[in-house]
Design a protein around this motif. Structure first.
Motif, PDB file in Angstrom:
ATOM      1  N   TRP A   1     -56.618  -7.769  42.390  1.00  0.00           N
ATOM      2  CA  TRP A   1     -57.982  -8.045  41.891  1.00  0.00           C
ATOM      3  C   TRP A   1     -58.768  -6.742  41.740  1.00  0.00           C
ATOM      4  O   TRP A   1     -59.423  -6.523  40.721  1.00  0.00           O
ATOM      5  CB  TRP A   1     -58.688  -8.996  42.878  1.00  0.00           C
ATOM      6  CG  TRP A   1     -60.108  -9.297  42.515  1.00  0.00           C
ATOM      7  CD1 TRP A   1     -60.542 -10.184  41.555  1.00  0.00           C
ATOM      8  CD2 TRP A   1     -61.287  -8.723  43.097  1.00  0.00           C
ATOM      9  NE1 TRP A   1     -61.912 -10.177  41.514  1.00  0.00           N
ATOM     10  CE2 TRP A   1     -62.401  -9.296  42.447  1.00  0.00           C
ATOM     11  CE3 TRP A   1     -61.513  -7.790  44.112  1.00  0.00           C
ATOM     12  CZ2 TRP A   1     -63.718  -8.961  42.772  1.00  0.00           C
ATOM     13  CZ3 TRP A   1     -62.816  -7.455  44.433  1.00  0.00           C
ATOM     14  CH2 TRP A   1     -63.912  -8.032  43.766  1.00  0.00           C
TER      15      TRP A   1
ATOM     16  N   GLU B   1     -62.053 -15.734  42.271  1.00  0.00           N
ATOM     17  CA  GLU B   1     -60.760 -15.767  41.571  1.00  0.00           C
ATOM     18  C   GLU B   1     -59.588 -15.709  42.547  1.00  0.00           C
ATOM     19  O   GLU B   1     -58.550 -16.335  42.331  1.00  0.00           O
ATOM     20  CB  GLU B   1     -60.611 -14.573  40.608  1.00  0.00           C
ATOM     21  CG  GLU B   1     -61.695 -14.437  39.560  1.00  0.00           C
ATOM     22  CD  GLU B   1     -62.845 -13.547  40.012  1.00  0.00           C
ATOM     23  OE1 GLU B   1     -63.476 -13.868  41.053  1.00  0.00           O
ATOM     24  OE2 GLU B   1     -63.131 -12.547  39.327  1.00  0.00           O
TER      25      GLU B   1
ATOM     26  N   LEU C   1     -53.218  -9.985  46.972  1.00  0.00           N
ATOM     27  CA  LEU C   1     -54.020 -10.512  45.856  1.00  0.00           C
ATOM     28  C   LEU C   1     -55.283  -9.676  45.668  1.00  0.00           C
ATOM     29  O   LEU C   1     -55.731  -9.440  44.539  1.00  0.00           O
ATOM     30  CB  LEU C   1     -54.408 -11.975  46.119  1.00  0.00           C
ATOM     31  CG  LEU C   1     -53.279 -12.990  46.289  1.00  0.00           C
ATOM     32  CD1 LEU C   1     -53.851 -14.392  46.471  1.00  0.00           C
ATOM     33  CD2 LEU C   1     -52.324 -12.970  45.103  1.00  0.00           C
TER      34      LEU C   1
ATOM     35  N   ASP D   1     -54.207 -22.473  44.142  1.00  0.00           N
ATOM     36  CA  ASP D   1     -53.171 -22.873  43.182  1.00  0.00           C
ATOM     37  C   ASP D   1     -51.767 -22.651  43.736  1.00  0.00           C
ATOM     38  O   ASP D   1     -50.836 -23.354  43.358  1.00  0.00           O
ATOM     39  CB  ASP D   1     -53.333 -22.086  41.878  1.00  0.00           C
ATOM     40  CG  ASP D   1     -54.604 -22.473  41.134  1.00  0.00           C
ATOM     41  OD1 ASP D   1     -55.212 -23.508  41.508  1.00  0.00           O
ATOM     42  OD2 ASP D   1     -54.992 -21.739  40.208  1.00  0.00           O
ATOM     43  N   GLU D   2     -51.603 -21.643  44.585  1.00  0.00           N
ATOM     44  CA  GLU D   2     -50.256 -21.306  45.059  1.00  0.00           C
ATOM     45  C   GLU D   2     -49.944 -21.882  46.439  1.00  0.00           C
ATOM     46  O   GLU D   2     -48.899 -21.596  47.007  1.00  0.00           O
ATOM     47  CB  GLU D   2     -50.100 -19.778  45.122  1.00  0.00           C
ATOM     48  CG  GLU D   2     -50.196 -19.123  43.753  1.00  0.00           C
ATOM     49  CD  GLU D   2     -50.052 -17.608  43.789  1.00  0.00           C
ATOM     50  OE1 GLU D   2     -49.684 -17.033  42.752  1.00  0.00           O
ATOM     51  OE2 GLU D   2     -50.313 -16.986  44.851  1.00  0.00           O
TER      52      GLU D   2
ATOM     53  N   GLU E   1     -59.230 -19.040  44.206  1.00  0.00           N
ATOM     54  CA  GLU E   1     -58.613 -19.996  43.272  1.00  0.00           C
ATOM     55  C   GLU E   1     -57.103 -19.816  43.225  1.00  0.00           C
ATOM     56  O   GLU E   1     -56.345 -20.787  43.236  1.00  0.00           O
ATOM     57  CB  GLU E   1     -59.169 -19.798  41.859  1.00  0.00           C
ATOM     58  CG  GLU E   1     -60.504 -20.456  41.627  1.00  0.00           C
ATOM     59  CD  GLU E   1     -60.980 -20.262  40.185  1.00  0.00           C
ATOM     60  OE1 GLU E   1     -61.466 -21.235  39.593  1.00  0.00           O
ATOM     61  OE2 GLU E   1     -60.859 -19.131  39.665  1.00  0.00           O
ATOM     62  N   GLN E   2     -56.677 -18.566  43.199  1.00  0.00           N
ATOM     63  CA  GLN E   2     -55.233 -18.318  43.145  1.00  0.00           C
ATOM     64  C   GLN E   2     -54.553 -18.797  44.432  1.00  0.00           C
ATOM     65  O   GLN E   2     -53.457 -19.374  44.389  1.00  0.00           O
ATOM     66  CB  GLN E   2     -54.954 -16.828  42.907  1.00  0.00           C
ATOM     67  CG  GLN E   2     -53.476 -16.570  42.650  1.00  0.00           C
ATOM     68  CD  GLN E   2     -53.166 -15.146  42.231  1.00  0.00           C
ATOM     69  OE1 GLN E   2     -54.076 -14.348  41.970  1.00  0.00           O
ATOM     70  NE2 GLN E   2     -51.892 -14.822  42.180  1.00  0.00           N
TER      71      GLN E   2
END
Ligand SMILES: *Cc1c(COP(=O)(O)O)cnc(C)c1O
Length: 359
Positions: free
Chosen positions: A251, A16, A247, A23-24, A19-20
């Motif tokens: 998490w 996860e 992050l 995406d960023e 993935e973030q």
């Protein structure tokens, strides 16, 4: 495409989180640029810093009389920074030797001050933590340094030493793996790349009364007082490492915090040690039960050839990062927070099948 990753560090990151990051990557928080391409003094980045610090405080229940510093240079920089900041050439500091990392810390400290070796695991072949009744503490030690989890040797203190001098702990491979009582420590430090991010960043949690003016020869970037006064941005920090750690903190909170990870980590380790111990000597871990690390599980097979075969077949079967440290050989399974139970369960199945194929 992704394999089960048991690397010791740099180590696995949660899917996860990756993935973030993906995406960023091109546009972080509407900045029109990635987090790597903006000023570390911009309001957006300073907010990241403040939030990261607060998340560390929440996760570990850090008391207010402790500063949370983010420094560059990893664990090795702190091996030097700690004696440089806290001890002068005429002082004495206590170190206990339980494995490769504590020896590395000790040899660095010897360059700046007088190191008293309190006890050494050498007598047991580094299979146990010397019991506290045998320690030779110095009466006037400026601090006592230890390595709660020896990442390479797989030896852990599963208890906190009780000594008069401020306790300094290298928690590089165990911070955030279970709850701790920060108030028992003078300094806790941890490089990020084992259990909470990527290389380049070191977290230093330090009791404020230990932050004093360092001797003049200490480089500014290594001085705790300067770092604290500048909110850890005296120089350009490793912004991407810091971002990834931020992050990871989120998490870990979402997953239920360090209490939750403690349970999961204990389960993973129990399963793995049980599989080793029930293999009739095919897989061998010789660490004393009470000193077994729940995060780094080293083991041997009968010969280096068989170990090589194990690693080769495991890699082909989708398990990576199992090769022991170059100084140690053998196999090492690192099972930090980001390694799920399923990875361990499947590895155990592979180990059983591998053993059966040898008959
Ligand atoms: C990996 C490790 C270090 C070294 O960290 P660097 O960031 O490479 O300097 C120090 N102590 C322990 C316990 C480690 O596991």
């Amino acid at each position: 495409m992704r394999k089960w990753n048991f690397n010791a560090g740099p180590a696995a990151l949660p899917f996860e989180v990756l993935e973030q990051i993906r995406d960023e990557l091109f546009d972080w928080q509407g900045q029109g640029a990635s987090v790597m391409e903006i000023s570390h003094r911009s309001e957006a980045f300073l907010t990241l810093l403040r939030t990261a610090e607060q998340d560390v405080r929440d996760l570990l229940k850090v008391p207010d009389n402790y500063a949370v510093l983010f420094m560059s240079g990893g664990g090795n920089a702190q091996f030097a920074a700690i004696p440089m900041n806290l001890a002068g050439p005429d002082d004495v500091v206590d170190y206990i030797d339980t494995g490769i990392w504590s020896r590395r810390a000790m040899s660095e400290a010897k360059r700046y001050t007088n190191v008293n070796l309190v006890a050494s695991g050498a007598e047991s072949g580094y299979t146990d933590v010397p019991s506290q009744s045998q320690w030779k503490l110095s009466p006037n030690a400026v601090y006592f340094h230890y390595t709660p989890n020896e990442t390479i040797d797989g030896v852990a203190f599963n208890w906190v030493p009780y000594v008069k001098a401020p306790l300094v702990a290298d928690m590089t491979s165990c911070l955030f793996s279970q709850p701790i009582d920060v108030s028992q420590f003078g300094i806790i430090y941890a490089g990020a790349q084992k259990n909470f991010g990527i290389a380049g960043l070191c977290l230093v949690i330090i009791r404020r009364d230990l932050i004093k003016a360092a001797p003049d020869y200490v480089p500014s970037v290594l001085q705790y007082q300067i770092q604290e006064a500048n909110a850890s941005v005296y120089s350009t920090p490793p912004v991407f490492s810091w971002y990834v750690a931020s992050l990871m903190f989120k998490w870990m909170k979402q997953q239920g915090g360090v209490e939750k990870f403690a349970l999961q980590n204990q389960c993973k380790a129990n399963d793995l040690y049980q599989a080793i111990d029930e293999s009739n000597g095919f897989y061998r871990n010789s660490i004393a039960d009470s000193a077994r690390s729940i995060l780094n599980v080293p083991f041997r097979l009968a010969t280096p050839e068989l170990e090589y075969q194990f690693i080769t077949e495991a890699t082909a079967a989708g398990f990576i990062g199992l090769k022991g440290h170059r100084l140690q050989g053998g196999i090492r399974v690192s099972i930090y927070n980001a390694v799920p139970q399923q990875a361990v369960t499947e590895l155990i199945q592979f180990m059983r099948a591998f053993q059966q194929r040898q008959h």
